[in-house]
Structure formats: structure tokens, C-alpha cells
Design an enzyme around this catalytic site. Structure first.
Site, PDB file in Angstrom:
ATOM      1  N   ASP A 170     -38.013  30.798  29.171  1.00  0.00           N
ATOM      2  CA  ASP A 170     -36.732  30.397  28.598  1.00  0.00           C
ATOM      3  C   ASP A 170     -35.980  31.665  28.201  1.00  0.00           C
ATOM      4  OD1 ASP A 170     -35.148  28.003  27.276  1.00  0.00           O
ATOM      5  OD2 ASP A 170     -35.222  29.598  25.783  1.00  0.00           O
ATOM      6  N   ILE A 171     -34.701  31.759  28.568  1.00  0.00           N
ATOM      7  CA  ILE A 171     -33.908  32.937  28.209  1.00  0.00           C
ATOM      8  C   ILE A 171     -33.650  32.928  26.705  1.00  0.00           C
ATOM      9  CG2 ILE A 171     -31.753  34.182  28.578  1.00  0.00           C
ATOM     10  CD1 ILE A 171     -31.605  32.938  31.341  1.00  0.00           C
ATOM     11  N   ASP A 183     -23.518  32.256  34.081  1.00  0.00           N
ATOM     12  CA  ASP A 183     -24.034  31.859  35.392  1.00  0.00           C
ATOM     13  C   ASP A 183     -24.610  33.055  36.142  1.00  0.00           C
ATOM     14  OD1 ASP A 183     -23.270  29.281  34.875  1.00  0.00           O
ATOM     15  OD2 ASP A 183     -21.505  29.307  36.184  1.00  0.00           O
ATOM     16  N   ASN A 201     -23.707  33.014  26.213  1.00  0.00           N
ATOM     17  CA  ASN A 201     -22.526  32.301  26.721  1.00  0.00           C
ATOM     18  C   ASN A 201     -21.339  32.412  25.771  1.00  0.00           C
ATOM     19  OD1 ASN A 201     -23.172  31.308  29.274  1.00  0.00           O
ATOM     20  ND2 ASN A 201     -24.224  29.514  28.464  1.00  0.00           N
ATOM     21  N   TYR A 218     -47.169  30.134  49.167  1.00  0.00           N
ATOM     22  CA  TYR A 218     -47.324  28.804  48.578  1.00  0.00           C
ATOM     23  C   TYR A 218     -47.067  28.779  47.076  1.00  0.00           C
ATOM     24  CZ  TYR A 218     -52.057  30.756  48.009  1.00  0.00           C
ATOM     25  OH  TYR A 218     -53.129  31.572  47.723  1.00  0.00           O
ATOM     26  N   GLU A 248     -31.537  26.846  30.997  1.00  0.00           N
ATOM     27  CA  GLU A 248     -31.885  28.268  31.073  1.00  0.00           C
ATOM     28  C   GLU A 248     -33.395  28.462  31.127  1.00  0.00           C
ATOM     29  OE1 GLU A 248     -31.207  27.482  26.598  1.00  0.00           O
ATOM     30  OE2 GLU A 248     -30.294  26.858  28.460  1.00  0.00           O
ATOM     31  N   HIS A 261     -18.954  31.614  30.241  1.00  0.00           N
ATOM     32  CA  HIS A 261     -19.861  30.870  31.123  1.00  0.00           C
ATOM     33  C   HIS A 261     -19.965  31.475  32.525  1.00  0.00           C
ATOM     34  CE1 HIS A 261     -20.863  27.556  28.424  1.00  0.00           C
ATOM     35  NE2 HIS A 261     -19.623  27.641  27.980  1.00  0.00           N
ATOM     36  N   ARG A 310     -47.022  35.143  47.096  1.00  0.00           N
ATOM     37  CA  ARG A 310     -47.662  34.311  48.108  1.00  0.00           C
ATOM     38  C   ARG A 310     -46.715  33.208  48.596  1.00  0.00           C
ATOM     39  NH1 ARG A 310     -52.829  32.567  44.744  1.00  0.00           N
ATOM     40  NH2 ARG A 310     -51.060  31.659  43.615  1.00  0.00           N
TER      41      ARG A 310
END
Length: 317
Positions: free
Chosen positions: A182-183, A199, A190, A217, A226, A195, A215
Site C-alpha cells: 500500500d502506498i 495517476d 493526491n 508464472y 493504491e 490526481h 518468473r
């Protein structure tokens, strides 16, 4: 280095064609027909075919019906019953022209039939048609499952991939890890920069996280506004910690300014969780534990990650 819109999947240079036949001469004929255009692989039994599909993820399977042990119908049914393999198109190769056999094959999920003796022109045309259809289908699925802002997998794709990876790891008794991040103080970012800049910040963080896995997968997805998540099959907690460490290092190098954050730069907090899934269990508990680890990281001062390695018994609760 993969870009985010590949969501962890690395393309191979040529389409992969798996030929399944217990007669080497038939495999040789098809190999000679397609070896210049495709990477051609072979299997001489039904069980070997299933193992090759799991390891290679071919773009198309040419499958003989009559084989000792597991026949082609059984192989096709097993492929279609496995969520990770069900989208691989199957063309049956048969020496019979019985309509009942064709109906049975189509009902099992085959896309076409090729009759022996093999006609090179017809075989090439049918194989190319099915590969073209698969490419179109894959593209449509990707567009529907990509987050428009960041280019990462979206929430729907993440949920599909997580369940598939979970079931595979449960079947093979292998670990699975997730990293949720989480930022830090993103609302303040913001509010301070607007905004449009917000973004751009999300896209940069997404790029850093996508580049932290190696990898084909592994999956990186946008989890929420966020929040981002990495799903790491066959990965112990130490490996997941290394992914988190790589991510933090790349984000630090990006040096995104955030004057309202303690460090003056954009930072993230992350939770890491690992477990070996039990059969008939679900991944919800793993995600809950990763969220708990994320909460601990935030409460401990942010700009860090916290790890929890679970005992398998917890996922059955």
C-alpha cells in the site's frame, strides 16, 4: 525486463505445439511439417502429455485418440477439468471417420479433428486456424483482465490466477506466497500534487513492483486504489522477502518526491505471507494474514514490510 501490461507472463518466440502419439513416425511427420514455424514438442503417452502441458503450457495440442493406457479422450477430459489447462485447444488425430467418435470428442472440448493418413495441406490449414483463434481469444481475455491505468492485471484476473496457483500448489504440496503493498500517505500525495500526478505515481509504483518479479508464472496485480499484490507460486517466505526487498530497492531508486511523507519520497508498506496449501482449502486465509502483516508494517512506522509464514493447518480453519 517485463512490462506491467504483461502481468508476469513472458512471451515465447514461436507458438508451442505439443504432438501426442504413441507412434514415433506420426510425431516425425508432424514435426517435419511444423518445425520451421513452431516449437514442436512430443509426448508418447497420455500421462506424459498431461505432464508436458503443465510444464510447457502449449498453444495447441495435436492428440491421438487410440493410445495404450490413457487414451486421447481421457487426456482431453483431464485437460478440460484443470482450470490451468482448460484453455489449451485440442485437435484430435484419428484413423477413424466414425461420426459418433467425433461427437464424443467435441463434447469433451476438442476444437477439431484431423484424419489419418495426415494430409499436410489440410493439417496445416486447421492448425493455423486454431492458433489464430487462440491468439484472438487470448488478446480479448487480456484486454478484459488488465487494469487500464497501470497495465497490471486487474482484480478479476488476480482472483482467477490466485485460485489456479493455490490449487496447483495444494496438489503438488508446494508453498505459495503473496506480497500486498500500500502506498504510504497516498491521499496526501493526491492532495498535494493533484490526481494527474497521483495517476503517474501509481504507474511508477506498478512498474517497480512488476520489475521485482522474474518468473513467467508470478503475477503482479492492482489490488485496490493504491494497493498492489504479487502472487508467487512455489515460493517460500525467504523468496517472497527477496521480491519485497527488490521492490523497495527499485522504488527507492525511482526517487518519487512526496514532501508530505516522512522521507520526502514516495514509500510503501507491505505484508508478506506464505503457506503450503492443504487440499480442499481456499486462499482467503492467506490474504487475510497478508493484510494483517501489512497492518503491522504500517503501525510500525511505514516504509517497511512485515512477514508471516503460516502453518498449513491455519488455512483449513
Amino acid at each position: 525486463m517485463p512490462q506491467p501490461n504483461e502481468w508476469g507472463k513472458l512471451p515465447h518466440a514461436k507458438p508451442r505445439l505439443l504432438v501426442v502419439d504413441d507412434q514415433p513416425i506420426n510425431i516425425r511427420l508432424i514435426h517435419e511439417l511444423f518445425s520451421q514455424e513452431f516449437d514442436v514438442f512430443m509426448a508418447t503417452s497420455g500421462q506424459q502429455a498431461l505432464e508436458k502441458c503443465k510444464s510447457l503450457m502449449p498453444d495447441l495440442v495435436l492428440l491421438d485418440i487410440v493410445m495404450p493406457g490413457m487414451d486421447g479422450y481421457q487426456v482431453c477430459a483431464a485437460l478440460k477439468a484443470d482450470p490451468a489447462l482448460s484453455d489449451i485447444p485440442v485437435i484430435f488425430i484419428t484413423g477413424n471417420s466414425n461420426e459418433e467418435d467425433e461427437v464424443k470428442g467435441l463434447e469433451l472440448g476438442a476444437v477439431d479433428f484431423i484424419h489419418k493418413p495426415i494430409n499436410p495441406v489440410i493439417t496445416r490449414a486447421r492448425v493455423n486456424t486454431q492458433l489464430k483463434l487462440k491468439r484472438q481469444s487470448d488478446l480479448l481475455r487480456q484486454v478484459a483482465l488488465i487494469d487500464g491505468l497501470t497495465g497490471l492485471a486487474n482484480r478479476r484476473r488476480y482472483e482467477q490466477e490466485l485460485l489456479t496457483a493455490w490449487l496447483q500448489c495444494a496438489r503438488d504440496n508446494q508453498p505459495i506466497s503473496v506480497v500486498i503493498c500500500d502506498i504510504d500517505n497516498f491521499k496526501l500525495y493526491n492532495d498535494t500534487y493533484g490526481h494527474v500526478a497521483g495517476d503517474a505515481c501509481l504507474r511508477e509504483v506498478a512498474q517497480c513492483m512488476a520489475n521485482s518479479v522474474q518468473r513467467p508464472y508470478d503475477l503482479v496485480a492492482r489490488y485496490g486504489g493504491e494497493e498492489f499484490i504479487a502472487v508467487l507460486p512455489r515460493t517460500w517466505n525467504e523468496g517472497a522477502q527477496q521480491v519485497a526487498t527488490n521492490f523497495f530497492a527499485m522504488l527507492q531508486l525511482s526517487a518519487l518526491k512526496h514532501e508530505k511523507n516522512v522521507t520526502g519520497l514516495v514509500t510503501v508498506s507491505a505484508g508478506v505471507a506464505t503457506v503450503v496449501p492443504l487440499p480442499n482449502s481456499s486462499p482467503e486465509k492467506l490474504i487475510a494474514i497478508a493484510d494483517e502483516a501489512l497492518y503491522v508494517a504500517k503501525k510500525s512506522g511505514r516504509n517497511r514490510f512485515h512477514c508471516i509464514a503460516m502453518d498449513s493447518s491455519h488455512v483449513s480453519e
